[in-house]
Design an enzyme around this catalytic site. Structure first.
Site, PDB file in Angstrom:
ATOM      1  N   GLU A   1       0.827  -1.122   0.031  1.00 25.45           N
ATOM      2  CA  GLU A   1      -0.118  -0.103   0.001  1.00 25.45           C
ATOM      3  C   GLU A   1       0.969   1.311  -0.106  1.00 25.45           C
ATOM      4  O   GLU A   1       0.505   2.249  -0.780  1.00 25.45           O
ATOM      5  CB  GLU A   1      -0.726  -0.078   1.372  1.00 25.45           C
ATOM      6  CG  GLU A   1      -1.891  -1.251   1.127  1.00 25.45           C
ATOM      7  CD  GLU A   1      -2.547  -1.218   2.485  1.00 25.45           C
ATOM      8  OE1 GLU A   1      -3.246  -0.215   2.918  1.00 25.45           O
ATOM      9  OE2 GLU A   1      -2.950  -2.339   2.813  1.00 25.45           O
TER      10      GLU A   1
ATOM     11  N   GLU B   1      -4.537  -8.789   3.349  1.00 24.89           N
ATOM     12  CA  GLU B   1      -5.440  -8.401   4.567  1.00 24.89           C
ATOM     13  C   GLU B   1      -6.687  -9.528   4.835  1.00 24.89           C
ATOM     14  O   GLU B   1      -7.073  -9.638   5.858  1.00 24.89           O
ATOM     15  CB  GLU B   1      -5.847  -7.191   4.425  1.00 24.89           C
ATOM     16  CG  GLU B   1      -4.971  -5.995   4.598  1.00 24.89           C
ATOM     17  CD  GLU B   1      -3.849  -5.855   3.432  1.00 24.89           C
ATOM     18  OE1 GLU B   1      -3.056  -4.855   3.801  1.00 24.89           O
ATOM     19  OE2 GLU B   1      -4.056  -6.365   2.421  1.00 24.89           O
TER      20      GLU B   1
END
Length: 815
Positions: A122, A142
Site C-alpha cells: 500500500e 488482509e
C-alpha cells in the site's frame, strides 16, 4: 530514533534518513524482520518524510534495507489491549504515512524489491512513481487475516485496474509480479535485481530540472482526478476496519502464514479532498490580477483611498512583500493591529507572498491581553497606527519582547513604494518570481499564513496555525458549493479585520472575481443603507447582529436591495422566519470554527424545510461531519453527540501548545466540543457547546435550550445561561437577560414563563437583568465573564421571593 524489540532491547533507527544532494533517501531499516511495520516505524517514517520537505529536498526516494521493501504489519508485535476509541486512533495514526506521501509537495519515488506485502504494498503504490526490481512480489493479504486495506489503495486499484480485478486481488490475496504491475499501470519501471535504488535516484535526478511548483501542481491535480477524495477513502477504510476491532478476527495470521510476509497496515482518515484551485495565496492574488486587471476589487468607503482594482492590489502586495523581505526573515511572525483599512489585507497577502506569518491583534485589546498574544507568538515586527502604537509598545514591554513597531502609513502600499517596484514586473520588465521569498525558498500549501487567536470564551486565547490550504479550502467551498460566488457578486463585511470573517471574504472574493465592500464597523442603523448603495448580493453576519438588525424600526426600503443570500451563524431560531419575511431574502445557517474553517452550510435544497429548526446544514465538499459519543463511536440519527470534523482545511494545531492540540485534533479529526444531532438525511442540528452545560443534581441542562426559551419571550432581546456553583446541587442554572425595550422584564414573569415550557430542573434559579452582555471579538457571548459576574441578581429560591426586585443591573442581592 529507536523502538523496542520483543526481547525488550532497543532497536536503533528502524527508519533511516540521508541526503543525496537535493534528493532525500528514506529507508525502512528492520532487515531482520523484512522491514515489517510497527507503530513506531509508521511514526518515524512520517517524521522522515516531513523532514525531507522541511529541509528543502526536491525529491524523496523511499526504499527498504535487506531482502524486502516491506513485508507488512509485524504480527509478532504483541497486540495492544485497547478500547474501540484507542483502536480507531491507532488505525488512523498509521494511515498518516499515506497522507504524508500524498500531501508532500515534492515527488516521492518508491524503490521496491523483494516483498511488498500489505502495508508495504500500500505504501509503495501510494508513492508518486514506483521503480521495482524484476523479482519483486506484491500482495494484499488482509482478507486472509480478517481485515481490510486501510491506506487508500481501494481508491487507486478501482481507478487503475477496474473494480473486478481490484476485488480479485483484495479478496483472494493473490500476489502479482513487478511485470504484471507494470502492465497494469501500477509500476513505472522494472529494473534488474539490485538496481532499484540506483534507478530511482536517476529518475529523481531527471525531475530536478523541472519547476518545483509545476511538479506539485501535477501531483495534486492527478491525485484529485482519481474520483473520490483520498481523505474520504481513508475514512471509509477505517470505518470498515473498525467493524472487526474487538471481534476476535484479524488478530492472528492463519496457519502457515509468516508474520513477516503478511498483515495489514492501517492509517488515518478524515473527509473528501476539497479540490481548491490555487495552492498558494501569492498565486491567487497574481492570477486574480491577470484575470480581472482594472476591475474594482475592494471598496473601503471610509478610507482615504476607497477603491482598489485587482491589479492595484497585486502591485501593492508586491511592494509590501519586498519591504517584509528586507526587514524580516522567512517564517517570522508579523503582528498587525489595525482597524478596517486596506493596509490590513494588503499586509496579510504580502506576508503570505513573502513566507511570513501574520498575527492579528484586535484593536479593542489592551496592554495585558495584547501582551499574551505577543509573548505567545513572538513577532519580530508589528504594523499599527499611532492610535494603537502605545498599546503595542506597552504590551511588548510586558512580554519582554524586542518588537519593531511600524506605522501603517510607512508601508509601501502606494504606486511609488520605496523599493521602486511597480506591480508584478521588475524594473527591467521581467516577471517577478512567484515564490514566497526572494531567496527562492520552496513553499508548500501547508505553510503557515496566520496565527489566528481564538476568541477565548474560556481561558486564554490560543493561536490557531492556519495555512494556505486552510484559507483556499474555505474560498473554494463558497465558490463551488454555496453560495456559488462569481464575478457578478458583491460581498459585504463589517466585522473587525482581526477576526476571521473579513479575511475569508478577501480570499473568496479574489478567487471568484467578486467585489468586496468593507465597512469600518458594524452599524445596525447603517448596514442596509450600505448594502443598497453598493449593490451587495451576499453578506455574512453572526452573534447579536441578526437580532440587532431586526430591532431597527421597519423601513419602506427594507425589500429594496439586490441581496440574494444571507449567510449567518447562530440565527435565533425564533427570529429566523421573521428575518426572512422582513427583508424578503433567505438566511442560510452556516457553521465553522477558527480551528476548522467552513464546515457546514444549509443550501437552497434544505432551506425551506429547516427554517427556525437550528439546522446548520451538511458538510461542504471536502469536509466530513461525524456525531460521536464519549467513546468516539458514531451515534444513531436523532441522538445527541459531539460533532467531529475532518477533511481538508483544518488548522495545523495550536501554536506552541501540543497538549492542547492533542486534546482536540486527533489523527486528523477535530473534536469541536459542540453537541449536535443528525437527522436521517445527514443534516446536522446544533444543540449546545459540550461544555455549555449545567450539571444540576445529576441532570444535564443545555444552556442553549434554556436560552432559546427565554429569547422567545417578547420582553427579552438576548439571553445567556451559565452554571452557578452550589454546595447541594453541584450547580444551579443562572440566567442573564437583556431587555428588548427600555422597561426591564419582571424575572417572576420569566420564571413562570420557563416553568410552563421547561422541565423543573432546567428552570433558572438566579435571574440577572443587564443592559448588554459581554462579547468576544467574534461577537459571541463571553460566558467566562458572565461566570465571574457578581452583579445584582434575583434568587428565586430566596426565603422571601416576593421581596422587591432589584432595578435592572443596579441594585439588589446576589446568589
Amino acid at each position: 530514533m529507536s523502538t523496542v524489540t520483543e526481547t525488550g532491547h532497543p532497536e536503533r533507527d528502524p527508519v533511516r534518513y540521508e541526503r543525496n544532494g537535493p534528493v532525500a533517501v528514506v529507508e525502512l531499516h528492520r532487515p531482520h524482520r523484512l522491514n515489517a511495520v510497527t507503530d513506531q516505524v509508521s511514526r518515524e517514517l512520517v517524521g522522515a518524510l516531513r523532514r525531507a520537505v522541511a529541509e528543502g529536498a526536491r525529491a524523496v526516494v523511499l526504499t527498504g534495507a535487506g531482502r524486502a521493501f516491506c513485508s507488512g504489519h509485524d504480527l509478532k508485535e504483541p497486540a495492544p489491549a485497547e478500547d474501540p476509541l484507542a483502536a480507531r486512533e491507532r488505525l488512523e495514526r498509521l494511515q498518516d504515512v499515506t497522507r504524508t506521501i500524498k500531501r508532500s509537495p515534492v515527488p516521492v519515488i518508491a524503490a521496491v524489491h523483494g516483498w511488498a506485502v500489505g502495508a508495504g504494498c500500500e505504501w509503495a503504490l501510494a508513492c508518486d512513481l514506483v521503480v521495482a526490481a524484476e523479482y519483486t512480489r506484491f500482495m494484499f493479504p488482509e482478507a486472509g487475516v480478517g481485515l481490510t486495506v486501510t491506506n487508500g489503495v481501494s481508491q487507486l486499484l478501482a481507478a487503475v485496474l477496474g473494480p473486478q480485478r481490484a476485488k480479485y486481488l483484495l479478496m483472494t490475496g493473490s500476489g502479482f509480479t513487478a511485470e504484471e504491475a507494470r502492465g497494469w499501470g501500477l509500476v513505472n519501471e522494472v529494473v534488474p535485481d539490485g538496481e532499484h535504488r540506483r534507478y530511482a535516484l536517476e529518475l529523481a535526478g531527471r525531475l530536478l530540472d523541472k519547476p518545483p511548483l509545476a511538479l506539485a501542481l501535477a501531483k495534486e491535480t492527478l491525485d484529485r482526478g482519481l474520483g473520490a477524495g483520498l481523505e474520504e477513502t481513508l475514512a471509509m477504510e477505517v470505518d470498515l476496519s473498525m467493524r472487526v476491532v474487538g471481534t476476535g478476527t484479524g488478530t492472528e495470521a492463519p496457519a502457515g502464514t509468516d508474520a513477516t510476509e503478511a498483515g495489514p497496515n492501517t492509517g488515518s482518515g478524515t473527509a473528501a479532498d476539497s479540490g481548491a484551485g490555487s495552492l498558494f495565496f501569492f498565486l491567487l492574488v497574481r492570477d486574480a490580477a491577470r484575470a480581472h486587471d482594472d476591475r474594482v476589487a475592494w471598496v473601503f468607503p471610509h478610507a482615504a483611498r476607497p477603491r482598489w482594482t485587482f491589479a492595484e492590489i497585486d502591485a501593492a502586495v508586491d511592494r509590501i512583500s519586498a519591504f517584509l523581505r528586507r526587514s524580516t526573515a522567512p517564517g517570522d511572525r508579523v503582528a498587525v493591529m489595525l482597524p478596517n483599512v486596506p493596509e490590513f489585507p494588503l499586509l496579510w497577502l504580502a506576508a503570505a507572498r513573502s513566507g511570513r506569518i501574520l498575527v492579528p491583534v484586535n484593536t479593542q485589546a489592551r496592554a495585558t491581553d495584547a501582551a499574551h498574544l505577543l509573548r505567545d507568538a513572538g513577532p519580530r515586527l508589528a504594523v499599527t497606527t499611532p492610535a494603537y502604537a502605545g498599546v503595542l509598545e506597552a504590551a511588548a514591554a510586558r512580554a519582554g519582547l524586542d518588537l519593531a513597531v511600524v506605522p501603517a502609513d510607512d508601508l509601501p502600499a502606494g504606486p511609488d513604494g520605496p523599493d521602486g517596484s511597480h506591480g508584478s514586473h521588475g524594473s527591467d520588465g521581467s516577471e517577478k518570481p512567484d515564490g514566497p521569498d526572494a531567496s527562492g525558498a520552496p513553499a508548500a500549501p501547508g505553510d503557515l499564513v496566520n496565527i489566528q487567536y481564538t476568541s477565548g470564551t474560556t481561558g486564554l486565547p490560543k493561536g490557531c496555525m492556519l495555512s494556505h490550504r486552510y484559507w483556499l479550502t474555505i474560498a473554494h467551498a463558497l465558490r463551488a458549493n454555496f453560495p456559488r460566488l462569481g464575478e457578478d457578486d458583491v460581498l459585504y463585511t463589517a466585522q473587525p479585520f482581526s477576526y476571521m470573517d473579513p479575511q475569508w471574504n478577501v480570499v473568496a472574493a479574489l478567487l471568484s472575481g467578486a467585489r468586496l465592500v468593507v465597512a469600518d464597523r458594524f452599524s445596525a442603523g447603517r448596514m442596509w443603507a450600505d448594502i443598497r448603495e453598493h449593490g451587495v448580493t451576499v453578506f455574512y453576519c453572526l452573534g447579536m447582529m441578526p437580532a440587532a438588525l431586526l430591532a431597527r424600526p421597519p423601513h419602506p426600503d427594507d425589500r429594496n436591495h439586490t441581496v440574494r443570500a444571507v449567510l449567518a451563524s447562530g440565527i435565533p431560531t425564533g427570529l429566523h422566519r421573521e428575518l426572512e419575511e422582513r427583508w424578503g431574502v433567505p438566511w442560510y445557517e452556516a457553521f465553522g470554527m477558527t480551528e476548522s474553517g467552513a464546515d457546514l452550510i444549509v443550501t437552497p435544497e434544505d432551506h425551506d424545510e429547516t427554517v427556525g429548526t437550528g439546522c446548520v446544514g451538511r458538510p461542504h465538499p471536502g469536509k466530513r461531519a461525524d456525531v460521536v459519543d464519549g467513546s468516539g463511536r458514531p451515534v444513531e440519527p436523532g441522538l445527541p453527540g459531539e460533532l467531529v470534523i475532518s477533511g481538508e482545511g483544518l488548522m495545523d494545531g495550536y501554536w506552541g501548545q501540543p497538549e492542547a492540540t492533542a486534546r482536540v485534533l486527533r489523527s486528523g479529526r477535530l473534536h469541536t466540543g459542540d453537541r449536535v444531532r443528525a437527522d436521517a438525511e445527514g443534516r446536522i442540528y446544533y444543540l449546545a457547546r459540550t461544555k455549555d452545560m449545567v450539571r444540576r443534581s445529576g441532570e444535564n441542562v443545555s444552556a442553549r435550550e434554556v436560552e432559546a426559551v427565554l429569547e422567545s419571550h417578547p420582553a427579552v432581546r438576548t439571553a445567556a445561561v451559565v452554571p452557578e456553583p452550589d454546595p447541594v446541587r453541584g450547580e444551579e442554572v443562572k440566567a442573564f437577560v437583556v431587555p428588548s425595550a427600555a422597561e426591564a422584564p419582571d424575572p417572576r414573569e420569566l420564571l413562570e414563563f420557563c416553568r410552563e415550557r421547561l422541565a423543573s430542573f432546567k428552570v433558572p434559579r438566579y435571574w440577572c437583568v443587564r443592559p448588554e452582555l459581554p462579547r468576544t471579538p467574534s461577537e459571541r457571548v463571553a460566558k467566562g465573564d458572565l461566570r465571574a459576574d457578581r452583579g445584582p441578581c434575583w434568587d428565586a429560591a430566596a426565603p422571601s421571593p416576593e421581596a422587591p426586585l432589584p432595578a435592572a443591573g443596579t441594585t439588589g442581592g446576589r446568589p
